[in-house]
Design an enzyme around this catalytic site. Structure first.
Site, PDB file in Angstrom:
ATOM      1  CG  ASP A   1      -2.643  -8.343  -9.118  1.00 25.75           C
ATOM      2  OD1 ASP A   1      -3.178  -8.383  -7.988  1.00 25.75           O
ATOM      3  OD2 ASP A   1      -3.260  -8.541 -10.185  1.00 25.75           O
ATOM      4  CB  ILE A   2      -1.559  -8.301  -3.131  1.00 24.49           C
ATOM      5  CG1 ILE A   2      -2.808  -7.462  -3.290  1.00 24.49           C
ATOM      6  CG2 ILE A   2      -0.419  -7.474  -2.611  1.00 24.49           C
ATOM      7  CD1 ILE A   2      -3.195  -6.754  -2.024  1.00 24.49           C
TER       8      ILE A   2
ATOM      9  N   GLY B   1      -0.425   4.685  -0.944  1.00 20.83           N
ATOM     10  CA  GLY B   1      -1.626   5.128  -0.218  1.00 20.83           C
ATOM     11  C   GLY B   1      -1.344   6.270   0.753  1.00 20.83           C
TER      12      GLY B   1
ATOM     13  CG  HIS C   1      -8.159   4.834  18.627  1.00 18.50           C
ATOM     14  ND1 HIS C   1      -7.143   4.006  18.194  1.00 18.50           N
ATOM     15  CD2 HIS C   1      -8.651   5.428  17.509  1.00 18.50           C
ATOM     16  CE1 HIS C   1      -7.045   4.104  16.874  1.00 18.50           C
ATOM     17  NE2 HIS C   1      -7.945   4.943  16.438  1.00 18.50           N
TER      18      HIS C   1
ATOM     19  NE  ARG D   1      -0.418  11.239  -0.067  1.00 20.99           N
ATOM     20  CZ  ARG D   1      -0.814  12.475   0.201  1.00 20.99           C
ATOM     21  NH1 ARG D   1      -0.011  13.484  -0.009  1.00 20.99           N
ATOM     22  NH2 ARG D   1      -2.027  12.706   0.661  1.00 20.99           N
TER      23      ARG D   1
ATOM     24  CE  LYS E   1      -7.368  15.092  16.047  1.00 15.31           C
ATOM     25  NZ  LYS E   1      -7.890  13.741  15.942  1.00 15.31           N
TER      26      LYS E   1
ATOM     27  N   GLY F   1       0.853  -1.207   0.000  1.00 11.32           N
ATOM     28  CA  GLY F   1       0.000   0.000   0.000  1.00 11.32           C
ATOM     29  C   GLY F   1       0.876   1.240   0.000  1.00 11.32           C
TER      30      GLY F   1
ATOM     31  CG  ASP G   1      -5.182   1.512  19.277  1.00 12.12           C
ATOM     32  OD1 ASP G   1      -4.965   2.732  19.206  1.00 12.12           O
ATOM     33  OD2 ASP G   1      -6.261   1.042  19.681  1.00 12.12           O
ATOM     34  CG  HIS G   2      -2.962   6.081  15.411  1.00 13.66           C
ATOM     35  ND1 HIS G   2      -4.229   5.696  15.079  1.00 13.66           N
ATOM     36  CD2 HIS G   2      -3.026   7.414  15.590  1.00 13.66           C
ATOM     37  CE1 HIS G   2      -5.018   6.762  15.063  1.00 13.66           C
ATOM     38  NE2 HIS G   2      -4.301   7.827  15.366  1.00 13.66           N
TER      39      HIS G   2
HETATM   40  C1  BG6 Z   1      -8.449   6.594  13.158  1.00 17.54           C
HETATM   41  C2  BG6 Z   1      -9.879   6.653  12.726  1.00 17.54           C
HETATM   42  O1  BG6 Z   1      -8.180   5.367  13.771  1.00 17.54           O
HETATM   43  O2  BG6 Z   1      -8.173   7.651  14.062  1.00 17.54           O
HETATM   44  C3  BG6 Z   1     -10.213   8.020  12.131  1.00 17.54           C
HETATM   45  O3  BG6 Z   1     -10.135   5.647  11.759  1.00 17.54           O
HETATM   46  C4  BG6 Z   1      -9.813   9.128  13.056  1.00 17.54           C
HETATM   47  O4  BG6 Z   1     -11.599   8.106  11.825  1.00 17.54           O
HETATM   48  C5  BG6 Z   1      -8.376   8.949  13.530  1.00 17.54           C
HETATM   49  O5  BG6 Z   1      -9.953  10.354  12.378  1.00 17.54           O
HETATM   50  C6  BG6 Z   1      -8.015   9.963  14.605  1.00 17.54           C
HETATM   51  O6  BG6 Z   1      -6.659   9.857  14.917  1.00 17.54           O
HETATM   52  P1  BG6 Z   1      -5.845  11.083  15.516  1.00 17.54           P
HETATM   53  O7  BG6 Z   1      -4.479  10.561  15.779  1.00 17.54           O
HETATM   54  O8  BG6 Z   1      -5.879  12.178  14.498  1.00 17.54           O
HETATM   55  O9  BG6 Z   1      -6.574  11.506  16.774  1.00 17.54           O
END
Ligand code: BG6
Length: 522
Positions: free
Chosen positions: A101-102, A27, A256, A31, A362, A24, A193-194
């Site tokens: 092509d995966i 994607g 999250h 990026r 935000k 990817g 899970d970022h």
């Molecule tokens: C992602 C969701 O896991 O987290 C998105 O799929 C969301 O919908 C995003 O916008 C929010 O992440 P962050 O790091 O900008 O708070």
């Protein structure tokens, strides 16, 4: 080399020699997040010269074109300014591209040839990290093709890094897991899970366990409630198709938000090892009170969907008018819930969580509201005391805020709320690493602490599935809220019923206190 001190600090052990495969590679994630993360790690000396990246996507691209893509992304999104100099040339030369092509197993044979060649020329020792920035439906078939194409036959370690969503519900997650596990062992799978890569989320355990004045109070005797807010101003952007299938509970709640509850609620681990920490998190998930029926879901969970509204004077469309969203969609873009962790430490303490799209700011914050002083003691008889608050500010400001009561100077018994406000992002500025830097680095050096283990994922789905089921079968109300507002009224009522309120977030506490320490760095 700057190391981040955390409980799981692996000391000076940097990333191993690694061949990264980015599936990817053309994607958005690659990026915006992955290429900039590589660059920061490289600039900070966390990647030795013995690494290479193979970008993979269907689109044809030469190595030179790919390196240009990488350069554009870094110039736009990286923390460090890229200088087109000798160091840049050296960095860019590690990036290679192959159109793949995966769905074609035979293409993986060619990928193996390229990988073996790069392995030799960078002296990587066969260590391979497969990063699937792809739709989850493809995880299984890519894993099989990696195995059948001989990519797992190299002498070093092999790790699979995958993005959410990990399934749609427990049965689909189980199926996905079962496919992956036919090829990779659990300890080779790194589920991202970022939020766990965010500095201030990792800081929760340090603040809790490294401070004598928090840990003794961290229980139901002293804490009244905990509030977690993940608010976003954006709508669904170009992801209407995906989002309408998922909704806020699956998109943010299952992963999250429940992960943040585990960080707040877990017991101190017996050792600072990844598995011990993850064991403690699993215990929290196991203690979540699962809603028994639709009635309980209705009482404890509010779901909402944004209607037309405005933000800073700009009109905003309703969710149902967004691209890719059916005009009669009943998908929630907001939810708030009252959650209980039924164990000895937390019995009776509500965890209020809320998230939504098209909210006014935000922000990501966790507020710990302490129990107030008894009402009949001396001070509180004369003045209405405000409860003490401890706030973890995760985003956009990173910091810790503490609200307490003190004497108003010059008055006899005047008591006023004051605050101590530590702003880490003001202080550290550019050096605050992005979540993906930390996660990519950890995966390359084999530290799985901030990745979710299968049992965590399964328990989280179990909790969420019950709510989804009630929503689906019992037609639990979907509350509309104007885009740009704080969500449905019912979410206020959820706390008011218990005698609480949502505390203001995103620095809006300042208005409530009489003095705050000057913010560091300002
Ligand atoms: C992602 C969701 O896991 O987290 C998105 O799929 C969301 O919908 C995003 O916008 C929010 O992440 P962050 O790091 O900008 O708070």
């Amino acid at each position: 080399m700057m190391e981040h001190m955390t409980m799981t600090d692996l000391g000076d052990r940097g990333a191993d020699r690694t061949l990264f495969f980015i599936f990817g590679a053309t994607g958005d994630l690659a990026r915006r997040k992955l290429f900039p993360a590589f660059y920061s790690l490289y600039r900070e000396g966390k990647l030795s010269e013995r690494f290479a990246v193979i970008g993979l996507a269907r689109r044809p691209r030469t190595n030179e074109q790919f390196r240009e893509d990488v350069s554009v992304s870094i110039r736009e999104f990286a923390r460090y300014k890229a200088e087109e100099d000798e160091q840049w040339e050296k960095f860019a030369s590690h990036f290679h591209y192959m159109s793949l092509d995966i769905n074609k197993p035979e293409a993986f044979g060619q990928l193996k040839e390229l990988a073996d060649r790069l392995d030799d020329s960078y002296d990587i020792g066969g260590n391979r990290l497969f990063y699937l920035a792809l739709a989850p439906e493809l995880f299984g078939s890519v894993s099989f093709n990696l195995r059948d194409g001989g990519l797992l036959d190299s002498p070093g370690w092999h790790r699979l890094v995958i993005e959410k969503p990990f399934g749609y519900d427990l049965p689909s997650a189980e199926k996905l897991n079962e496919q992956i596990r036919q090829v990779f062992q659990e300890d080779e799978v790194y589920r991202i899970d970022h939020y766990l890569g965010k500095e201030m989320v990792q800081n929760i355990e340090v603040v809790r366990f490294a401070n004598a004045f928090f840990e003794p109070l961290w229980n139901n005797k002293h804490i009244a409630n905990i509030q977690i807010t993940l608010s976003e101003t954006v709508g669904v952007e170009e992801r209407g198709g995906y989002y309408d299938h998922a909704g806020a509970l699956r998109d943010m709640g299952q992963n999250h938000m429940l992960q943040m509850i585990t960080m707040m609620a877990m017991e101190p681990p017996s050792r600072m090892e990844p598995e011990d920490i993850r064991d403690e998190k699993v215990k929290v998930l196991r203690s979540l009170r699962v809603f028994r029926d639709a009635e309980e879901v209705r009482d404890n969970v509010v779901r909402g969907q944004y209607a037309a509204g405005e933000h800073k004077g700009k009109p905003l469309p309703a969710y149902r008018s967004e691209e890719g969203v059916p005009a009669d969609s009943v998908t929630e873009t907001y939810f708030a819930a009252r959650v209980f962790v039924d164990n000895f430490r937390w019995a009776g303490v509500p965890f209020y969580i809320r998230t939504g799209k098209r909210l006014p700011v935000k922000t990501t914050e966790v507020v710990v509201e302490f129990k107030n002083m008894p009402e009949n003691v001396y001070f509180s008889r004369k003045t209405k005391l405000e409860p003490n608050l401890l706030v973890f500010r995760v985003n956009p400001t990173e910091g810790i805020y503490l609200k307490m009561n003190a004497k108003r100077p010059g008055s006899e018994w005047g008591i006023v709320p004051i605050a101590m406000d530590f702003c880490q992002s003001c202080e550290v500025g550019i050096n605050t690493p992005e979540a993906y830097e930390r996660l990519l680095y950890d995966a390359a050096r084999g530290d799985s602490t901030y990745f979710t283990r299968w049992d965590e994922v399964a328990l989280a789905w179990k909790f969420v599935d019950r709510i989804e089921q009630a929503w689906r079968e019992q037609h639990v109300d979907l509350h509309p809220y104007p885009a740009g507002s704080w969500g449905p009224e019912a979410a206020q009522a959820l706390l008011a019923r218990d005698g609480f309120k949502w505390w203001p977030v995103n620095g809006q506490h300042e208005g409530e206190v009489v003095w705050a320490t000057p913010v560091a760095g300002k």
